[in-house]
Design a protein around this motif. Sequence first.
Motif, PDB file in Angstrom:
ATOM      1  N   ALA A   3       0.435  -1.204   0.065  1.00 35.52           N
ATOM      2  CA  ALA A   3       0.558  -0.437   0.499  1.00 35.52           C
ATOM      3  C   ALA A   3       0.742   1.628  -0.279  1.00 35.52           C
ATOM      4  O   ALA A   3       0.541   2.181  -0.878  1.00 35.52           O
ATOM      5  CB  ALA A   3      -1.126   0.309   0.738  1.00 35.52           C
ATOM      6  N   GLU A   4       2.443   1.479   0.642  1.00 32.97           N
ATOM      7  CA  GLU A   4       2.954   2.033   1.168  1.00 32.97           C
ATOM      8  C   GLU A   4       3.564   2.326  -0.664  1.00 32.97           C
ATOM      9  O   GLU A   4       3.408   3.470  -0.614  1.00 32.97           O
ATOM     10  CB  GLU A   4       3.770   2.340   1.548  1.00 32.97           C
ATOM     11  CG  GLU A   4       4.426   3.259   2.342  1.00 32.97           C
ATOM     12  CD  GLU A   4       5.222   2.569   2.651  1.00 32.97           C
ATOM     13  OE1 GLU A   4       6.755   3.979   3.213  1.00 32.97           O
ATOM     14  OE2 GLU A   4       6.169   1.850   4.034  1.00 32.97           O
ATOM     15  N   TYR A   5       3.880   1.719  -1.613  1.00 30.08           N
ATOM     16  CA  TYR A   5       4.533   2.009  -2.679  1.00 30.08           C
ATOM     17  C   TYR A   5       3.312   2.093  -3.821  1.00 30.08           C
ATOM     18  O   TYR A   5       3.795   3.285  -4.364  1.00 30.08           O
ATOM     19  CB  TYR A   5       5.078   0.664  -2.881  1.00 30.08           C
ATOM     20  CG  TYR A   5       5.381   0.270  -4.840  1.00 30.08           C
ATOM     21  CD1 TYR A   5       6.588  -0.115  -4.738  1.00 30.08           C
ATOM     22  CD2 TYR A   5       4.365   0.381  -5.760  1.00 30.08           C
ATOM     23  CE1 TYR A   5       7.162  -0.136  -5.939  1.00 30.08           C
ATOM     24  CE2 TYR A   5       4.854   0.136  -7.003  1.00 30.08           C
ATOM     25  CZ  TYR A   5       6.151  -0.236  -6.794  1.00 30.08           C
ATOM     26  OH  TYR A   5       7.292   0.090  -8.268  1.00 30.08           O
ATOM     27  N   ILE A   6       2.044   2.021  -3.661  1.00 26.88           N
ATOM     28  CA  ILE A   6       1.041   2.403  -4.071  1.00 26.88           C
ATOM     29  C   ILE A   6       1.137   4.023  -4.369  1.00 26.88           C
ATOM     30  O   ILE A   6       0.374   4.457  -5.451  1.00 26.88           O
ATOM     31  CB  ILE A   6       0.009   1.381  -3.908  1.00 26.88           C
ATOM     32  CG1 ILE A   6       0.018  -0.306  -4.866  1.00 26.88           C
ATOM     33  CG2 ILE A   6      -0.992   1.958  -5.455  1.00 26.88           C
ATOM     34  CD1 ILE A   6      -0.290  -0.754  -4.909  1.00 26.88           C
ATOM     35  N   ALA A   7       0.642   4.520  -3.285  1.00 27.31           N
ATOM     36  CA  ALA A   7       0.612   5.542  -2.356  1.00 27.31           C
ATOM     37  C   ALA A   7       1.698   6.284  -2.999  1.00 27.31           C
ATOM     38  O   ALA A   7       1.594   7.476  -3.255  1.00 27.31           O
ATOM     39  CB  ALA A   7       0.561   5.536  -1.061  1.00 27.31           C
ATOM     40  N   LYS A   8       3.211   6.055  -2.917  1.00 26.17           N
ATOM     41  CA  LYS A   8       3.780   6.833  -3.413  1.00 26.17           C
ATOM     42  C   LYS A   8       4.666   6.655  -4.654  1.00 26.17           C
ATOM     43  O   LYS A   8       4.538   7.463  -5.515  1.00 26.17           O
ATOM     44  CB  LYS A   8       4.906   6.322  -2.902  1.00 26.17           C
ATOM     45  CG  LYS A   8       5.728   6.747  -0.802  1.00 26.17           C
ATOM     46  CD  LYS A   8       7.015   5.876  -0.032  1.00 26.17           C
ATOM     47  CE  LYS A   8       7.067   6.235   1.008  1.00 26.17           C
ATOM     48  NZ  LYS A   8       6.510   6.908   1.681  1.00 26.17           N
ATOM     49  N   ALA A   9       4.149   5.686  -6.071  1.00 29.79           N
ATOM     50  CA  ALA A   9       3.815   5.711  -6.874  1.00 29.79           C
ATOM     51  C   ALA A   9       3.554   6.144  -7.402  1.00 29.79           C
ATOM     52  O   ALA A   9       3.334   7.726  -8.648  1.00 29.79           O
ATOM     53  CB  ALA A   9       4.021   4.397  -7.609  1.00 29.79           C
ATOM     54  N   VAL A  10       1.882   6.422  -6.828  1.00 27.91           N
ATOM     55  CA  VAL A  10       0.772   7.687  -7.191  1.00 27.91           C
ATOM     56  C   VAL A  10       1.036   8.654  -7.939  1.00 27.91           C
ATOM     57  O   VAL A  10       0.699  10.155  -8.015  1.00 27.91           O
ATOM     58  CB  VAL A  10      -0.890   7.146  -6.656  1.00 27.91           C
ATOM     59  CG1 VAL A  10      -1.535   8.368  -7.359  1.00 27.91           C
ATOM     60  CG2 VAL A  10      -0.944   5.948  -7.219  1.00 27.91           C
ATOM     61  N   PRO A  66       9.512  -0.739 -10.781  1.00 29.85           N
ATOM     62  CA  PRO A  66      10.734   0.346 -10.568  1.00 29.85           C
ATOM     63  C   PRO A  66      10.590   0.392  -8.640  1.00 29.85           C
ATOM     64  O   PRO A  66       9.928  -0.043  -8.273  1.00 29.85           O
ATOM     65  CB  PRO A  66       9.677   1.032 -10.885  1.00 29.85           C
ATOM     66  CG  PRO A  66       8.968   1.097 -11.774  1.00 29.85           C
ATOM     67  CD  PRO A  66       8.246  -0.530 -11.408  1.00 29.85           C
ATOM     68  N   VAL A  67      11.576   0.744  -8.549  1.00 31.40           N
ATOM     69  CA  VAL A  67      12.233   1.366  -6.993  1.00 31.40           C
ATOM     70  C   VAL A  67      11.800   2.113  -6.503  1.00 31.40           C
ATOM     71  O   VAL A  67      12.143   3.582  -7.673  1.00 31.40           O
ATOM     72  CB  VAL A  67      13.323   0.729  -6.616  1.00 31.40           C
ATOM     73  CG1 VAL A  67      13.484   1.184  -5.413  1.00 31.40           C
ATOM     74  CG2 VAL A  67      13.627  -1.076  -7.299  1.00 31.40           C
ATOM     75  N   ILE A  68      10.350   2.020  -6.199  1.00 29.42           N
ATOM     76  CA  ILE A  68       9.971   3.735  -5.313  1.00 29.42           C
ATOM     77  C   ILE A  68      10.236   3.995  -4.589  1.00 29.42           C
ATOM     78  O   ILE A  68       9.964   3.876  -3.084  1.00 29.42           O
ATOM     79  CB  ILE A  68       8.689   3.836  -5.849  1.00 29.42           C
ATOM     80  CG1 ILE A  68       7.755   3.619  -7.569  1.00 29.42           C
ATOM     81  CG2 ILE A  68       7.522   4.816  -5.527  1.00 29.42           C
ATOM     82  CD1 ILE A  68       8.197   4.334  -8.411  1.00 29.42           C
ATOM     83  N   ARG A  69      10.969   5.765  -4.281  1.00 30.46           N
ATOM     84  CA  ARG A  69      11.510   5.816  -2.736  1.00 30.46           C
ATOM     85  C   ARG A  69      11.938   4.707  -2.032  1.00 30.46           C
ATOM     86  O   ARG A  69      11.540   5.429  -0.334  1.00 30.46           O
ATOM     87  CB  ARG A  69      10.573   6.946  -2.535  1.00 30.46           C
ATOM     88  CG  ARG A  69      10.067   8.022  -2.923  1.00 30.46           C
ATOM     89  CD  ARG A  69       8.785   9.087  -2.979  1.00 30.46           C
ATOM     90  NE  ARG A  69       9.422   9.563  -1.630  1.00 30.46           N
ATOM     91  CZ  ARG A  69       8.122  10.404  -0.805  1.00 30.46           C
ATOM     92  NH1 ARG A  69       7.078   9.913  -1.345  1.00 30.46           N
ATOM     93  NH2 ARG A  69       8.529  10.546   0.193  1.00 30.46           N
TER      94      ARG A  69
END
Length: 83
Positions: A3-10, A66-69
């Motif tokens: 969920a954190e990955y998705i939030a940061k990606a968006v 992709p690696v996000i943050r």
Amino acid sequence: MFAEYIAKAVEKAVYEKMENGRFFAALPGFKGLWAEGKTVEAARRELISSLEDWLLLAIRCGDDVPVIRGIDLNKIGRHAKAR
């Protein structure tokens, strides 16, 4: 973590109003992932849903995402593939 990955990606999403009045949404670095909606918010919601499906399929197939943050979901895919 998912969920954190998705939030940061968006947060990186780009939106564009199309000629037909609808909104197009895409995520740079996520090949083939896009969504559209009547409003920016509708396009964002659809993008989140599409991203979830895109990620689950990529992880299941062992494809790199992709690696996000600093969040690396690729480790999940490699672990699942090793089983």
